[in-house]
Design an enzyme around this catalytic site. Structure first.
Site, short mmCIF file in Angstrom:
data_model
loop_
_atom_site.label_atom_id
_atom_site.label_comp_id
_atom_site.label_asym_id
_atom_site.label_seq_id
_atom_site.Cartn_x
_atom_site.Cartn_y
_atom_site.Cartn_z
N ASP A 44 -1.16 5.39 -6.62
CA ASP A 44 -2.28 6.32 -6.73
C ASP A 44 -1.88 7.38 -7.75
O ASP A 44 -0.76 7.90 -7.70
CB ASP A 44 -2.56 6.99 -5.38
N GLU A 68 1.28 -0.70 -5.22
CA GLU A 68 0.21 0.24 -5.56
C GLU A 68 0.74 1.59 -6.01
O GLU A 68 1.75 2.08 -5.50
CB GLU A 68 -0.70 0.44 -4.34
N HIS A 78 0.83 -1.21 0.00
CA HIS A 78 0.00 0.00 0.00
C HIS A 78 0.87 1.26 0.00
O HIS A 78 1.55 1.55 0.99
CB HIS A 78 -0.89 -0.03 1.24
N GLU A 138 -4.31 3.17 -9.20
CA GLU A 138 -5.65 3.67 -8.90
C GLU A 138 -5.90 4.99 -9.63
O GLU A 138 -5.08 5.91 -9.55
CB GLU A 138 -5.86 3.88 -7.40
N HIS A 175 -0.87 10.12 -3.24
CA HIS A 175 -2.13 9.58 -2.74
C HIS A 175 -3.34 10.46 -3.01
O HIS A 175 -4.45 9.98 -3.21
CB HIS A 175 -2.05 9.29 -1.24
#
Length: 326
Positions: free
Chosen positions: A62, A60, A33, A166, A75
Protein backbone atom coordinates in the site's frame (compact mmCIF):
# COMPACT_ATOMS: atom_id res chain seq x y z
CA UNK A 1 19.59 -6.35 15.89
CA UNK A 2 16.15 -7.76 16.65
CA UNK A 3 14.83 -6.74 13.24
CA UNK A 4 17.65 -8.64 11.51
CA UNK A 5 16.90 -11.78 13.53
CA UNK A 6 13.26 -11.62 12.52
CA UNK A 7 14.33 -11.17 8.93
CA UNK A 8 16.38 -14.35 9.18
CA UNK A 9 13.47 -16.24 10.73
CA UNK A 10 11.45 -15.50 7.61
CA UNK A 11 14.21 -16.74 5.33
CA UNK A 12 14.64 -19.96 7.32
CA UNK A 13 11.06 -20.93 6.48
CA UNK A 14 12.07 -21.73 2.91
CA UNK A 15 11.85 -25.47 2.44
CA UNK A 16 12.52 -25.60 -1.26
CA UNK A 17 13.10 -23.43 -4.28
CA UNK A 18 10.17 -23.79 -6.69
CA UNK A 19 11.06 -22.95 -10.25
CA UNK A 20 10.08 -19.64 -11.79
CA UNK A 21 7.75 -21.45 -14.14
CA UNK A 22 5.91 -23.17 -11.29
CA UNK A 23 5.30 -19.90 -9.45
CA UNK A 24 4.37 -17.93 -12.54
CA UNK A 25 1.96 -20.58 -13.81
CA UNK A 26 -0.08 -21.02 -10.63
CA UNK A 27 -3.74 -21.00 -11.74
CA UNK A 28 -4.81 -19.40 -8.45
CA UNK A 29 -2.47 -16.81 -6.99
CA UNK A 30 -1.72 -16.12 -3.34
CA UNK A 31 -1.23 -12.46 -2.45
CA UNK A 32 0.52 -11.76 0.84
CA UNK A 33 -1.73 -9.06 2.31
CA UNK A 34 0.59 -6.39 3.77
CA UNK A 35 3.20 -9.19 3.81
CA UNK A 36 2.91 -12.08 6.23
CA UNK A 37 0.91 -9.75 8.44
CA UNK A 38 -0.67 -12.51 10.48
CA UNK A 39 2.77 -13.20 11.98
CA UNK A 40 4.70 -9.91 11.94
CA UNK A 41 3.63 -6.24 12.00
CA UNK A 42 2.04 -5.33 8.67
CA UNK A 43 4.06 -3.71 5.88
CA UNK A 44 7.41 -4.17 7.59
CA UNK A 45 10.35 -5.48 5.61
CA UNK A 46 10.44 -8.43 8.02
CA UNK A 47 6.82 -9.31 7.13
CA UNK A 48 7.69 -9.08 3.44
CA UNK A 49 10.75 -11.33 3.80
CA UNK A 50 8.62 -13.90 5.62
CA UNK A 51 5.95 -13.74 2.89
CA UNK A 52 8.63 -14.31 0.27
CA UNK A 53 9.92 -17.32 2.20
CA UNK A 54 6.35 -18.66 2.39
CA UNK A 55 6.19 -18.69 -1.44
CA UNK A 56 3.34 -16.26 -1.93
CA UNK A 57 2.92 -15.47 -5.63
CA UNK A 58 2.67 -11.73 -5.01
CA UNK A 59 3.45 -9.43 -2.10
CA UNK A 60 1.26 -6.37 -1.54
CA UNK A 61 2.42 -2.77 -1.02
CA UNK A 62 0.00 0.00 0.00
CA UNK A 63 1.52 3.33 -1.02
CA UNK A 64 1.21 6.91 0.24
CA UNK A 65 3.56 9.89 -0.13
CA UNK A 66 5.83 11.52 2.41
CA UNK A 67 6.21 15.29 2.60
CA UNK A 68 9.24 15.04 0.31
CA UNK A 69 7.47 12.84 -2.26
CA UNK A 70 8.87 9.44 -1.30
CA UNK A 71 6.35 6.58 -1.74
CA UNK A 72 5.99 5.00 1.72
CA UNK A 73 4.71 1.45 2.25
CA UNK A 74 1.94 1.79 4.83
CA UNK A 75 -1.72 0.82 4.78
CA UNK A 76 -3.25 4.26 5.41
CA UNK A 77 -2.55 7.95 5.02
CA UNK A 78 -2.39 7.95 8.84
CA UNK A 79 0.50 7.06 11.13
CA UNK A 80 -1.03 6.87 14.60
CA UNK A 81 -2.43 3.32 14.49
CA UNK A 82 0.80 1.52 13.57
CA UNK A 83 3.61 3.74 14.91
CA UNK A 84 4.69 5.71 17.98
CA UNK A 85 4.22 9.06 16.19
CA UNK A 86 1.92 10.39 18.94
CA UNK A 87 4.76 10.04 21.42
CA UNK A 88 7.63 11.29 19.25
CA UNK A 89 5.80 14.12 17.41
CA UNK A 90 2.88 14.97 19.70
CA UNK A 91 2.42 18.48 18.28
CA UNK A 92 2.22 17.42 14.63
CA UNK A 93 -1.36 16.16 14.55
CA UNK A 94 -4.00 17.88 12.43
CA UNK A 95 -7.33 19.32 13.61
CA UNK A 96 -8.94 15.88 13.42
CA UNK A 97 -6.33 14.63 15.94
CA UNK A 98 -4.78 12.30 13.35
CA UNK A 99 -1.14 12.17 12.27
CA UNK A 100 -0.63 12.07 8.49
CA UNK A 101 2.25 10.48 6.60
CA UNK A 102 2.25 13.41 4.17
CA UNK A 103 3.18 15.85 6.95
CA UNK A 104 6.52 14.14 7.62
CA UNK A 105 9.73 13.86 5.62
CA UNK A 106 11.18 10.47 4.86
CA UNK A 107 13.98 11.06 7.37
CA UNK A 108 11.42 11.87 10.08
CA UNK A 109 9.35 8.81 9.24
CA UNK A 110 12.45 6.65 9.58
CA UNK A 111 12.72 7.64 13.26
CA UNK A 112 9.35 6.06 14.10
CA UNK A 113 8.88 2.60 15.54
CA UNK A 114 6.32 0.44 13.74
CA UNK A 115 4.16 -1.89 15.79
CA UNK A 116 1.19 -4.22 15.46
CA UNK A 117 -1.98 -2.32 14.48
CA UNK A 118 -3.86 -0.80 17.40
CA UNK A 119 -6.71 1.57 18.20
CA UNK A 120 -5.08 5.01 18.66
CA UNK A 121 -7.83 6.10 21.07
CA UNK A 122 -7.66 3.11 23.42
CA UNK A 123 -4.23 1.69 22.65
CA UNK A 124 -5.78 -1.76 22.30
CA UNK A 125 -4.16 -4.13 19.81
CA UNK A 126 -6.51 -4.90 16.91
CA UNK A 127 -5.66 -8.60 16.61
CA UNK A 128 -4.74 -9.65 20.17
CA UNK A 129 -3.10 -12.98 19.29
CA UNK A 130 -0.70 -11.58 16.71
CA UNK A 131 2.82 -10.23 17.24
CA UNK A 132 2.73 -8.32 20.55
CA UNK A 133 2.30 -4.57 20.28
CA UNK A 134 5.37 -2.51 21.17
CA UNK A 135 7.79 -5.42 20.88
CA UNK A 136 10.65 -5.76 18.40
CA UNK A 137 12.32 -3.06 16.34
CA UNK A 138 10.45 -2.33 13.11
CA UNK A 139 10.66 0.69 10.82
CA UNK A 140 8.80 2.32 7.94
CA UNK A 141 10.40 2.01 4.52
CA UNK A 142 10.09 3.29 0.97
CA UNK A 143 8.58 1.52 -2.02
CA UNK A 144 12.03 1.46 -3.60
CA UNK A 145 13.53 -0.31 -0.57
CA UNK A 146 10.85 -2.97 -0.69
CA UNK A 147 11.24 -3.58 -4.40
CA UNK A 148 14.98 -4.00 -3.91
CA UNK A 149 14.36 -6.51 -1.12
CA UNK A 150 11.94 -8.59 -3.21
CA UNK A 151 14.05 -8.44 -6.35
CA UNK A 152 17.15 -9.30 -4.33
CA UNK A 153 15.45 -12.30 -2.74
CA UNK A 154 14.19 -13.39 -6.16
CA UNK A 155 17.77 -13.38 -7.40
CA UNK A 156 19.27 -15.15 -4.39
CA UNK A 157 16.53 -17.81 -4.12
CA UNK A 158 15.76 -18.35 -7.81
CA UNK A 159 12.12 -17.43 -7.30
CA UNK A 160 10.02 -14.98 -9.31
CA UNK A 161 7.65 -13.52 -6.74
CA UNK A 162 5.76 -10.45 -7.90
CA UNK A 163 4.65 -7.17 -6.39
CA UNK A 164 1.06 -5.98 -6.00
CA UNK A 165 1.12 -2.22 -5.20
CA UNK A 166 -1.95 -0.13 -4.39
CA UNK A 167 -2.38 3.57 -5.11
CA UNK A 168 -3.91 4.80 -1.82
CA UNK A 169 -6.21 7.80 -1.64
CA UNK A 170 -5.16 9.51 -4.90
CA UNK A 171 -7.80 12.25 -4.46
CA UNK A 172 -6.42 13.10 -1.01
CA UNK A 173 -2.92 13.42 -2.44
CA UNK A 174 -4.18 15.63 -5.25
CA UNK A 175 -5.80 17.97 -2.72
CA UNK A 176 -2.42 18.14 -1.00
CA UNK A 177 -0.81 19.15 -4.29
CA UNK A 178 0.84 15.81 -4.99
CA UNK A 179 0.53 13.27 -7.80
CA UNK A 180 1.03 9.88 -6.15
CA UNK A 181 0.15 7.92 -9.28
CA UNK A 182 2.80 9.43 -11.55
CA UNK A 183 5.47 9.00 -8.89
CA UNK A 184 4.55 5.33 -8.38
CA UNK A 185 4.47 4.61 -12.10
CA UNK A 186 7.94 6.12 -12.49
CA UNK A 187 9.32 3.99 -9.66
CA UNK A 188 7.78 0.90 -11.23
CA UNK A 189 9.24 1.72 -14.64
CA UNK A 190 12.67 2.42 -13.11
CA UNK A 191 12.66 -1.08 -11.60
CA UNK A 192 11.48 -2.82 -14.76
CA UNK A 193 7.73 -3.06 -14.18
CA UNK A 194 6.09 -1.76 -17.34
CA UNK A 195 3.91 -4.47 -18.88
CA UNK A 196 1.64 -7.37 -17.95
CA UNK A 197 4.65 -9.69 -18.31
CA UNK A 198 6.62 -8.00 -15.56
CA UNK A 199 5.08 -9.72 -12.50
CA UNK A 200 3.42 -6.58 -11.19
CA UNK A 201 -0.30 -6.04 -10.54
CA UNK A 202 -1.37 -2.46 -9.84
CA UNK A 203 -4.57 -1.89 -7.84
CA UNK A 204 -6.72 1.03 -6.71
CA UNK A 205 -10.17 1.64 -5.19
CA UNK A 206 -10.55 4.91 -7.12
CA UNK A 207 -12.11 3.86 -10.44
CA UNK A 208 -11.47 7.20 -12.15
CA UNK A 209 -7.79 7.04 -11.22
CA UNK A 210 -7.34 3.45 -12.39
CA UNK A 211 -9.09 4.24 -15.69
CA UNK A 212 -6.80 7.25 -16.08
CA UNK A 213 -3.77 5.02 -15.54
CA UNK A 214 -4.82 2.88 -18.47
CA UNK A 215 -6.32 5.40 -20.88
CA UNK A 216 -4.48 8.67 -20.24
CA UNK A 217 -1.18 7.53 -18.79
CA UNK A 218 -1.10 4.56 -21.21
CA UNK A 219 0.10 2.01 -18.68
CA UNK A 220 0.34 -1.56 -19.93
CA UNK A 221 0.49 -3.06 -16.42
CA UNK A 222 -2.02 -5.63 -15.18
CA UNK A 223 -4.67 -3.46 -13.46
CA UNK A 224 -7.10 -4.56 -10.75
CA UNK A 225 -10.13 -2.48 -9.78
CA UNK A 226 -10.76 -2.82 -6.07
CA UNK A 227 -14.42 -2.70 -5.10
CA UNK A 228 -16.02 -2.16 -1.73
CA UNK A 229 -19.66 -1.12 -2.15
CA UNK A 230 -22.60 -3.19 -3.50
CA UNK A 231 -23.39 -0.76 -6.33
CA UNK A 232 -19.87 -1.21 -7.71
CA UNK A 233 -20.56 -4.86 -8.52
CA UNK A 234 -22.96 -3.62 -11.21
CA UNK A 235 -20.21 -1.74 -13.05
CA UNK A 236 -18.20 -4.75 -14.23
CA UNK A 237 -18.71 -4.04 -17.93
CA UNK A 238 -17.21 -0.59 -17.48
CA UNK A 239 -14.35 -1.90 -15.36
CA UNK A 240 -13.55 -4.37 -18.14
CA UNK A 241 -12.83 -1.48 -20.53
CA UNK A 242 -9.62 -0.66 -18.66
CA UNK A 243 -8.97 -3.24 -15.91
CA UNK A 244 -7.79 -6.85 -16.08
CA UNK A 245 -9.36 -7.93 -12.82
CA UNK A 246 -11.39 -6.95 -9.80
CA UNK A 247 -10.62 -7.14 -6.10
CA UNK A 248 -13.92 -7.43 -4.20
CA UNK A 249 -14.57 -7.79 -0.50
CA UNK A 250 -15.05 -11.55 -0.17
CA UNK A 251 -18.55 -11.13 1.29
CA UNK A 252 -19.68 -9.70 -2.04
CA UNK A 253 -19.19 -13.21 -3.43
CA UNK A 254 -21.24 -14.99 -0.75
CA UNK A 255 -25.04 -15.14 -0.95
CA UNK A 256 -26.30 -17.23 1.99
CA UNK A 257 -25.55 -20.34 3.98
CA UNK A 258 -28.08 -23.14 4.30
CA UNK A 259 -27.46 -26.62 5.64
CA UNK A 260 -23.82 -25.67 6.22
CA UNK A 261 -23.29 -24.90 2.55
CA UNK A 262 -22.78 -21.50 0.96
CA UNK A 263 -24.44 -20.21 -2.17
CA UNK A 264 -22.91 -17.44 -4.23
CA UNK A 265 -23.78 -14.23 -6.00
CA UNK A 266 -23.13 -14.01 -9.73
CA UNK A 267 -20.11 -11.73 -9.22
CA UNK A 268 -17.40 -14.26 -10.05
CA UNK A 269 -19.18 -15.73 -13.09
CA UNK A 270 -20.12 -12.26 -14.37
CA UNK A 271 -16.52 -11.10 -14.04
CA UNK A 272 -15.16 -14.20 -15.77
CA UNK A 273 -17.54 -13.70 -18.69
CA UNK A 274 -15.96 -10.28 -19.18
CA UNK A 275 -12.45 -11.70 -18.98
CA UNK A 276 -11.78 -10.24 -15.52
CA UNK A 277 -9.79 -12.11 -12.88
CA UNK A 278 -11.20 -12.07 -9.32
CA UNK A 279 -8.90 -11.57 -6.30
CA UNK A 280 -11.03 -11.12 -3.13
CA UNK A 281 -9.80 -9.70 0.17
CA UNK A 282 -9.02 -10.60 2.96
CA UNK A 283 -8.50 -14.20 4.13
CA UNK A 284 -7.73 -14.12 7.88
CA UNK A 285 -7.39 -17.25 10.01
CA UNK A 286 -8.10 -15.19 13.14
CA UNK A 287 -11.17 -13.36 11.80
CA UNK A 288 -13.40 -16.08 10.38
CA UNK A 289 -16.80 -14.42 10.76
CA UNK A 290 -19.31 -16.70 8.98
CA UNK A 291 -16.85 -19.57 8.55
CA UNK A 292 -16.33 -22.33 11.10
CA UNK A 293 -12.62 -22.62 10.31
CA UNK A 294 -10.02 -21.29 7.87
CA UNK A 295 -10.08 -24.42 5.75
CA UNK A 296 -13.80 -23.91 5.13
CA UNK A 297 -13.15 -20.31 4.08
CA UNK A 298 -10.47 -21.35 1.60
CA UNK A 299 -12.52 -24.24 0.21
CA UNK A 300 -15.63 -22.08 -0.16
CA UNK A 301 -14.03 -19.12 -1.90
CA UNK A 302 -11.01 -20.52 -3.73
CA UNK A 303 -12.55 -23.78 -4.91
CA UNK A 304 -16.35 -23.64 -4.72
CA UNK A 305 -16.70 -19.99 -5.79
CA UNK A 306 -13.79 -20.42 -8.23
CA UNK A 307 -11.99 -17.14 -7.61
CA UNK A 308 -8.59 -16.61 -9.23
CA UNK A 309 -6.59 -15.67 -6.17
CA UNK A 310 -6.80 -14.31 -2.66
CA UNK A 311 -5.32 -11.69 -0.38
CA UNK A 312 -4.35 -13.27 2.91
CA UNK A 313 -2.59 -12.27 6.14
CA UNK A 314 -1.58 -15.95 6.36
CA UNK A 315 -0.08 -16.70 2.93
CA UNK A 316 1.56 -19.94 4.04
CA UNK A 317 -1.81 -21.46 4.93
CA UNK A 318 -3.26 -20.59 1.52
CA UNK A 319 -0.15 -21.79 -0.32
CA UNK A 320 -0.29 -25.14 1.50
CA UNK A 321 -4.05 -25.48 0.95
CA UNK A 322 -3.69 -24.99 -2.80
CA UNK A 323 -0.69 -27.33 -2.91
CA UNK A 324 -2.82 -30.07 -1.33
CA UNK A 325 -5.52 -29.48 -3.96
CA UNK A 326 -3.19 -30.22 -6.89
Amino acid sequence: MKSISLFLIGLLLVSCKPSKKEIYMNPKIVIAHRGASGYLPEHTLEAKAMAHAMNADFIEQDLVLSKDDIPIVIHDIYLDDVTDVATKFSTRKREDNRFYVIDFTFDELKTLQVTERFNPKTGEQFYPNRFPKGKGSFKLHSFQEEIELIQGLNLSTGKNIGIYPEIKEPAFHQKEGKNLTKIVLKVLADYGYKTKKDKCILQCFDAKELEKIRKELKSDLFLVQLIEFPEETKQLAHFATYADGIGPWYRQILSEKTDNKFTFTSLVSDAHKLGLKVHPYTFRADALNEFSNFNEMMQTLLIDANVDGAFSDFPDLVVNFLKDKK
